[in-house]
Design a protein around this motif. Structure first.
Motif, PDB file in Angstrom:
ATOM      1  N   ASN A 160       0.537  -1.094  -0.200  1.00  0.00           N
ATOM      2  CA  ASN A 160      -0.154  -0.191   0.006  1.00  0.00           C
ATOM      3  C   ASN A 160       0.855   1.612  -0.096  1.00  0.00           C
ATOM      4  O   ASN A 160       0.603   2.369  -0.682  1.00  0.00           O
ATOM      5  N   ARG A 161       1.464   1.436   0.973  1.00  0.00           N
ATOM      6  CA  ARG A 161       2.742   2.391   0.986  1.00  0.00           C
ATOM      7  C   ARG A 161       3.914   2.753   0.428  1.00  0.00           C
ATOM      8  O   ARG A 161       3.692   3.938  -0.536  1.00  0.00           O
ATOM      9  N   GLY A 164       1.950   1.374  -3.520  1.00  0.00           N
ATOM     10  CA  GLY A 164       1.870   2.354  -3.867  1.00  0.00           C
ATOM     11  C   GLY A 164       0.470   2.038  -4.560  1.00  0.00           C
ATOM     12  O   GLY A 164      -0.393   2.251  -4.906  1.00  0.00           O
ATOM     13  N   ALA A 216      -0.192  -1.309 -10.491  1.00  0.00           N
ATOM     14  CA  ALA A 216       0.121  -0.094 -10.463  1.00  0.00           C
ATOM     15  C   ALA A 216      -0.267   0.848 -11.208  1.00  0.00           C
ATOM     16  O   ALA A 216      -0.476   1.981 -11.265  1.00  0.00           O
ATOM     17  N   GLU A 221      -7.024   1.309  -9.498  1.00  0.00           N
ATOM     18  CA  GLU A 221      -7.004   1.898  -8.746  1.00  0.00           C
ATOM     19  C   GLU A 221      -7.978   2.935  -9.061  1.00  0.00           C
ATOM     20  O   GLU A 221      -8.846   3.467  -7.977  1.00  0.00           O
TER      21      GLU A 221
END
Length: 388
Positions: A160-161, A164, A216, A221
């Motif tokens: 997640n961090r 991304g 990604a 997203e």
């Protein structure tokens, strides 16, 4: 497998080599429900990614893979700024989380070598396998004593961090907590990971299309944001709504007309998928374990794929073709895309009537339709991440 460890000359340093591995995974049911507060069913499979790690007496980090001749080098002080191959972000993300856990640093660099049977870009979580294997090896190297449950969540935070990707817990949970001849059940609403027995008279087929995907830089997203927007819109009508998956199908029928048409399709998929997961698990846990129960459970898998086609719109013609060809074959209980979608692979649940000739019929039809090869293999639920 042995060629990974024959190359330990590529991993130089004062400490012994630490070896760890983690499996790929297939998603059986629960497509895009984990980050919507729902439940997902998956299985670790008998394809594994392996790492060999050795500590260094300086702050250098060197990483290599048997699948490429290149090597990436950085340091403990510069790794966040140095631009390496995409796969190195997963290893560095886990290292970053472990160093934060250790209070800001470990003081020792490392060399890491990767070898994998898990296909990348096929929707079977090669990235999560890399995260878990790396995490286990570095945890042992740095003597941090992070237990597996915590490591699963640490790897999830890394994706997640650091990487991304706003993924849910499914991939890391299944790759970490898998068990031979069992399915992994991830309940995001309660942050709980359980297992249920996999019916022994059945098997799985993993069939990869020739369409690769990257989370990604994909529609993942976009769908994540659409689900957040759908939840926000419904929350104005249903006070106290915890998560999108908490809705009942009756709720979406009542409140759906108030939503933007795109958001309604996304909500309809998530809510119906959560209902399918509940019914699927009830059938697997049924006392009789009858053929009828398995057939009904398999039909829920195929219904999941149809929902991905029409409501969540995360399939593609190649995956739809594979599902259509599989379910034509005797012995196929159900079939659906596995993973995020937009390419990758399908998973078929089969009984003893499905054999090599059945599989050949599917792959030959695919080759004729798309002038490309579908990579298919029989797989079984397998154990999760471990030190080797």
């Amino acid at each position: 497998m042995t060629h990974l460890f024959e190359r330990t000359s590529d991993v130089s340093g004062p400490s012994p080599v630490i070896k760890a591995s983690a499996p790929g995974r297939v998603e059986i049911l629960g497509n895009h429900t984990d980050y919507n507060g729902g439940t997902v069913v998956g299985a670790a499979i008998d394809l594994r990614l392996r790492v060999a790690v050795r500590g260094r007496d300086d702050d250098r980090i060197r990483m290599a893979s048997t699948s490429t001749p290149s090597r990436f080098e950085t340091t403990l002080s510069t790794y966040r700024d140095d631009d390496g191959p995409d796969w190195t972000k997963y290893t560095l993300g886990v290292a970053d989380e472990l160093m934060m856990y250790a209070g800001g640093g470990t003081g020792t660099g490392f060399d890491l070598l990767v070898d994998s049977d898990v296909p990348s870009g096929a929707g079977v979580s090669s990235s999560a396998a890399l995260e878990l294997a790396t995490g286990l090896a570095l945890n042992a190297l740095w003597d941090l004593n992070v237990d597996l449950n915590a490591l699963i969540r640490l790897a999830h935070r890394a994706e997640n961090r650091y990487v991304g990707v706003p993924c849910g817990l499914l991939d890391q949970a299944v790759c970490g907590a898998g068990r031979q001849d069992a399915l992994v059940v991830v309940d995001a609403s309660e942050d709980r990971i359980d297992t249920v027995p996999f019916p022994g008279e059945t098997r799985l087929v993993l069939c990869s299309s020739h369409v690769r995907r990257s989370l990604a830089h994909s529609m993942y997203e976009t769908r994540y944001s659409e689900c957040r927007d759908a939840h926000s819109a419904v929350s104005r009508l249903v006070p106290g709504l915890g998560a999108l998956a908490d809705l009942h199908p009756f709720d979406t029928a009542v409140y759906g007309p108030a939503l933007d048409p795109v958001l309604r399709r996304r909500a309809d998929h998530v809510v119906a998928e959560e209902d399918r997961v509940t019914r699927f698990l009830d059938l697997l846990r049924s006392v009789d374990g009858s053929t009828g129960s398995l057939a009904a459970a398999g039909e829920l898998m195929t219904a999941s794929h149809r929902s991905s086609q029409t409501l969540f719109e995360n399939s593609c013609p190649e995956l739809d073709f594979l599902v259509d060809r599989f379910i034509e074959q005797p012995g196929v209980l159900g079939c659906r895309l596995t993973g995020a979608g937009w390419g990758g692979a399908v998973v078929a649940w089969i009984d003893g009537r499905f054999d090599e000739s059945s599989l050949a019929a599917v792959t030959e039809a695919y080759a004729e339709q798309f002038d490309a090869q579908a990579d298919a293999r029989f797989v079984r639920p397998s154990d999760g991440a471990r030190l080797d």
